[in-house]
Design a protein around this motif. Structure first.
Motif, short mmCIF file in Angstrom:
data_model
loop_
_atom_site.label_atom_id
_atom_site.label_comp_id
_atom_site.label_asym_id
_atom_site.label_seq_id
_atom_site.Cartn_x
_atom_site.Cartn_y
_atom_site.Cartn_z
N ILE A 45 0.83 -1.09 -0.05
CA ILE A 45 -0.12 -0.07 0.07
C ILE A 45 0.82 1.41 0.09
CG2 ILE A 45 -1.58 1.36 1.33
CD1 ILE A 45 -2.82 -1.61 2.25
N HIS A 46 1.91 1.27 0.80
CA HIS A 46 2.74 2.40 0.90
C HIS A 46 3.54 2.71 -0.36
CE1 HIS A 46 2.00 4.08 4.95
NE2 HIS A 46 1.88 2.58 5.19
N LYS A 47 4.10 1.60 -1.14
CA LYS A 47 4.55 1.67 -2.25
C LYS A 47 3.78 1.97 -3.22
CE LYS A 47 7.29 -1.38 -5.71
NZ LYS A 47 7.68 -2.74 -6.07
N LYS A 48 2.43 1.79 -3.42
CA LYS A 48 1.47 2.41 -4.28
C LYS A 48 1.34 3.76 -4.15
CE LYS A 48 -1.49 0.56 -6.96
NZ LYS A 48 -1.24 -0.01 -8.30
N LEU A 52 2.06 6.83 -6.78
CA LEU A 52 0.86 7.56 -7.09
C LEU A 52 1.30 9.19 -6.95
CD1 LEU A 52 -2.22 5.63 -5.88
CD2 LEU A 52 -1.37 6.09 -8.28
N GLY A 53 2.56 9.26 -6.52
CA GLY A 53 2.88 10.57 -6.00
C GLY A 53 2.92 11.10 -4.89
N GLY A 54 2.77 10.28 -3.89
CA GLY A 54 3.01 10.36 -2.48
C GLY A 54 1.65 10.67 -1.85
N TRP A 55 1.85 10.97 -0.55
CA TRP A 55 0.56 11.59 0.24
C TRP A 55 0.09 12.72 -0.10
CZ3 TRP A 55 -2.11 8.39 3.64
CH2 TRP A 55 -1.50 7.32 3.95
N ASN A 56 -1.10 12.90 -0.30
CA ASN A 56 -1.77 14.40 -0.53
C ASN A 56 -3.10 14.48 -0.12
OD1 ASN A 56 -3.77 13.12 -2.55
ND2 ASN A 56 -1.84 13.10 -4.02
N GLN A 57 -3.96 15.06 -0.21
CA GLN A 57 -5.12 15.21 0.56
C GLN A 57 -6.15 14.11 -0.08
OE1 GLN A 57 -6.01 17.15 3.13
NE2 GLN A 57 -7.44 15.32 3.42
N GLU A 58 -5.99 13.83 -1.28
CA GLU A 58 -6.72 12.72 -2.18
C GLU A 58 -6.63 11.51 -1.53
OE1 GLU A 58 -8.04 10.92 -6.54
OE2 GLU A 58 -6.47 12.70 -6.45
N ILE A 59 -5.36 11.34 -1.31
CA ILE A 59 -4.83 9.91 -0.80
C ILE A 59 -5.39 9.61 0.66
CG2 ILE A 59 -2.74 8.42 -0.42
CD1 ILE A 59 -3.30 8.62 -3.16
N VAL A 60 -5.17 10.68 1.63
CA VAL A 60 -5.40 10.89 2.66
C VAL A 60 -7.06 10.65 2.89
CG1 VAL A 60 -5.86 12.07 5.00
CG2 VAL A 60 -3.62 12.06 3.67
N ASP A 61 -7.77 10.93 1.98
CA ASP A 61 -9.14 10.99 2.21
C ASP A 61 -9.49 9.50 1.57
OD1 ASP A 61 -9.82 13.37 2.90
OD2 ASP A 61 -10.29 14.09 0.71
N LYS A 62 -9.00 8.70 0.68
CA LYS A 62 -8.99 7.47 0.42
C LYS A 62 -8.73 6.70 1.68
CE LYS A 62 -8.48 7.56 -4.71
NZ LYS A 62 -7.99 6.87 -5.67
N TYR A 63 -7.50 6.97 2.11
CA TYR A 63 -6.98 5.81 3.22
C TYR A 63 -7.92 6.03 4.34
CZ TYR A 63 -3.53 4.38 6.42
OH TYR A 63 -3.10 3.43 7.64
N ASN A 64 -8.60 7.10 4.65
CA ASN A 64 -9.54 7.29 5.63
C ASN A 64 -10.79 6.67 5.67
OD1 ASN A 64 -7.55 8.56 7.52
ND2 ASN A 64 -8.00 10.82 7.11
N LYS A 65 -11.02 6.45 4.39
CA LYS A 65 -12.56 6.00 3.78
C LYS A 65 -12.57 4.56 4.25
CE LYS A 65 -15.16 4.96 -0.25
NZ LYS A 65 -15.24 4.85 -1.67
N PHE A 66 -11.30 3.77 4.32
CA PHE A 66 -11.55 2.40 4.65
C PHE A 66 -10.91 1.84 5.89
CE2 PHE A 66 -11.50 2.50 -0.07
CZ PHE A 66 -12.72 1.74 -0.26
N ALA A 67 -9.89 3.03 6.83
CA ALA A 67 -9.31 2.69 7.64
C ALA A 67 -10.30 2.77 8.90
CB ALA A 67 -8.17 3.75 7.91
#
Length: 84
Positions: A45-48, A52-67
């Protein structure tokens, strides 16, 4: 016997599917096999995310949707890194 040809490996999934299918509680397992599998998934997951360009707000939102709530994150840690 089921045909597993069309089931992708974890590293072939989209980030959304990885997060959806990840065992968020792997570190609490008494069975080392589950711990190892969960740890490997976390690394993928961290490699993906990096691909994808690293952590940004979009990634954080996706992460938090499932975490689970206790494992959700925000961008505050990234702001602190930029200050260093």
């Amino acid at each position: 016997m089921p045909n597993n040809k069309n089931i992708p490996y974890f590293h072939e999934l989209s980030l959304d599917k990885m997060l959806e299918n990840h065992d968020w509680y792997y570190q609490y397992s008494d069975d080392h096999r589950y711990y190892k599998k969960g740890s490997e998934q976390q690394n993928i997951i961290h490699k993906k995310i990096k691909e994808l360009g690293g952590w940004n707000q979009e990634i954080v939102d996706k992460y938090n949707k499932f975490a689970p709530k206790s494992m959700q994150t925000d961008m505050e840690w990234q702001k602190m890194i930029k200050k260093l």
